[in-house]
Design a protein around this motif. Structure first.
Motif, PDB file in Angstrom:
ATOM      1  N   UNK A 139      24.145   3.508  22.509  1.00 24.96           N
ATOM      2  CA  UNK A 139      25.081   3.822  21.433  1.00 24.96           C
ATOM      3  C   UNK A 139      24.374   4.760  20.470  1.00 24.96           C
ATOM      4  N   UNK A 140      25.034   5.846  20.110  1.00 18.59           N
ATOM      5  CA  UNK A 140      24.448   6.787  19.159  1.00 18.59           C
ATOM      6  C   UNK A 140      25.068   6.534  17.789  1.00 18.59           C
ATOM      7  N   UNK A 141      24.388   5.743  16.971  1.00 16.51           N
ATOM      8  CA  UNK A 141      24.876   5.423  15.644  1.00 16.51           C
ATOM      9  C   UNK A 141      23.717   5.513  14.656  1.00 16.51           C
ATOM     10  N   UNK A 142      23.896   6.215  13.548  1.00 13.44           N
ATOM     11  CA  UNK A 142      22.779   6.406  12.616  1.00 13.44           C
ATOM     12  C   UNK A 142      22.332   5.127  11.919  1.00 13.44           C
ATOM     13  N   UNK A 176      22.394   2.006  13.229  1.00 14.21           N
ATOM     14  CA  UNK A 176      21.954   0.981  14.185  1.00 14.21           C
ATOM     15  C   UNK A 176      22.804  -0.284  14.121  1.00 14.21           C
ATOM     16  N   UNK A 177      24.102  -0.113  14.022  1.00 15.48           N
ATOM     17  CA  UNK A 177      25.032  -1.239  14.118  1.00 15.48           C
ATOM     18  C   UNK A 177      26.108  -0.874  15.119  1.00 15.48           C
ATOM     19  N   UNK A 178      26.697  -1.870  15.733  1.00 14.46           N
ATOM     20  CA  UNK A 178      27.674  -1.675  16.804  1.00 14.46           C
ATOM     21  C   UNK A 178      29.032  -2.151  16.311  1.00 14.46           C
ATOM     22  N   UNK A 179      30.050  -1.317  16.478  1.00 15.01           N
ATOM     23  CA  UNK A 179      31.394  -1.703  16.059  1.00 15.01           C
ATOM     24  C   UNK A 179      32.088  -2.450  17.183  1.00 15.01           C
ATOM     25  N   UNK A 180      32.547  -3.649  16.873  1.00 18.49           N
ATOM     26  CA  UNK A 180      33.316  -4.464  17.810  1.00 18.49           C
ATOM     27  C   UNK A 180      34.804  -4.159  17.629  1.00 18.49           C
TER      28      UNK A 180
END
Length: 85
Positions: free
Chosen positions: A69-72, A74-78
């Motif tokens: 996942x490329x997210x600045x 470092x959290x993941x959207x559910x």
């Protein structure tokens, strides 16, 4: 957590599996089920809410990197949650 302004509207931080299964015992690729309950304020303005998850190192509180996942941040959207009242 459920985003809000200026603080998250709901959040539940804890050690994995209520301290019964630390990450040091996890195997690569293992799926770990760790249920959490979030309570949003009564005046939460929507019937749906975004939900994000992430992990951080203790005690530094540095976010652990996500893979795939490329997210600045470092959290993941559910998937969004439906708010029941």
């Amino acid at each position: 957590h459920v985003p809000g302004e200026p603080q998250p509207a709901a959040q539940n931080d804890s050690e994995p599996c209520q301290k019964h299964y630390p990450t040091t015992r996890w195997s690569p690729g293992e799926i770990v089920v760790d249920p959490h309950t979030l309570q949003v304020p009564a005046d939460f303005p929507s019937e749906r809410a975004q939900l994000f998850v992430g992990m951080y190192a203790w005690p530094s509180l540095n976010r652990l990197p996500l893979t795939g996942v490329d997210t600045p941040d470092q959290r993941y959207r559910l998937p969004d949650l439906t708010i029941t009242r």
